[in-house]
Design an enzyme around this catalytic site. Sequence first.
Site, short mmCIF file in Angstrom:
data_model
loop_
_atom_site.label_atom_id
_atom_site.label_comp_id
_atom_site.label_asym_id
_atom_site.label_seq_id
_atom_site.Cartn_x
_atom_site.Cartn_y
_atom_site.Cartn_z
N GLY A 155 0.74 -1.81 -0.19
CA GLY A 155 0.05 0.16 -0.11
C GLY A 155 0.87 1.21 0.40
O GLY A 155 2.42 1.76 -0.34
N LEU A 156 0.77 2.49 -0.09
CA LEU A 156 1.20 3.51 -0.12
C LEU A 156 1.35 3.92 1.30
O LEU A 156 1.14 3.44 2.53
CB LEU A 156 -0.36 4.31 -0.10
CG LEU A 156 -1.20 4.81 -1.68
CD1 LEU A 156 -1.75 5.67 -1.82
CD2 LEU A 156 -0.14 4.76 -3.16
N SER A 157 2.29 4.98 1.19
CA SER A 157 3.07 5.07 2.28
C SER A 157 2.13 6.36 2.85
O SER A 157 1.56 6.54 2.90
CB SER A 157 4.00 6.40 2.10
OG SER A 157 4.68 6.84 3.31
N GLY A 158 2.12 5.33 4.72
CA GLY A 158 1.39 5.75 5.16
C GLY A 158 0.22 5.74 5.32
O GLY A 158 -0.37 5.96 6.51
N SER A 159 0.08 4.52 4.48
CA SER A 159 -1.29 3.72 4.62
C SER A 159 -1.37 3.07 5.99
O SER A 159 -2.96 2.72 6.29
CB SER A 159 -1.55 2.73 3.60
OG SER A 159 -0.34 1.73 3.44
N LYS A 170 0.89 -0.07 6.48
CA LYS A 170 1.18 -1.33 6.55
C LYS A 170 2.25 -1.97 7.66
O LYS A 170 1.82 -2.64 8.22
CB LYS A 170 2.22 -1.81 5.00
CG LYS A 170 1.82 -1.06 4.24
CD LYS A 170 2.41 -1.53 3.06
CE LYS A 170 3.88 -0.28 2.95
NZ LYS A 170 3.38 1.32 3.08
N SER A 205 5.65 -1.80 -2.37
CA SER A 205 6.11 -2.97 -3.47
C SER A 205 4.55 -2.48 -4.26
O SER A 205 3.51 -2.85 -4.83
CB SER A 205 5.80 -3.63 -3.15
OG SER A 205 4.38 -3.96 -2.30
#
Length: 203
Positions: free
Chosen positions: A35-39, A41, A109
């Site tokens: 997922g996006l940065s800050g999501s 993960k 990724s």
Amino acid sequence: MGANRLNITWHDRVLTKGDYLKRNGHQPLVLWFTGLSGSGKSTLAHAVEEELFRKGCYTYILDGDNIRHGLNSDLGFSEADRRENIRRIGEVAKLFVDAGIIVLAAFISPYREDRERVRALFEPAEFIEVFVNCDLAVCESRDPKGLYRKARSGELKQFTGIDSPYEVPFSPELVVNTACSTVKSGVQSVLAFVRDRGLINGD
């Protein structure tokens, strides 16, 4: 390089995944959080690991930032380097799975093809793609590392979601929307998924 490979022979292991399964009491697998940065993960992956550890599972987290401090410290953020980053992580994760471990891999990724190449390293039930879904606006509002601010100002180039693409998974095994759910509920979703498929004990 090709000539050197002619002198390399694969050494089969004595212990099998079945041996580890008997001892560990759970299947080896990869939970691949993308997922996006800050999501969220890494937050979700660490919280899931805590619960798995509490249940007696053998686990290890591969985290995007941590890996770049050592194994992948020679890589940048070009498309080629990002692909190599994920390729290496896939191979490392495979070693852990061969040793009976549950791997929690938390990486942006961004490229679908790279994630599918990693998936191909494993048996079908061993790779679980967890799409940590969160709107870009929410990720930007969180911005825990200040990276979106730097990307918007032009200080940081090739940042995923701003001037570099993120390819959403077509059919992930699991989707956790962190914009409208708590970490606790996300953990419960992941644990329920692996438990319902008999990959970990139900207690």
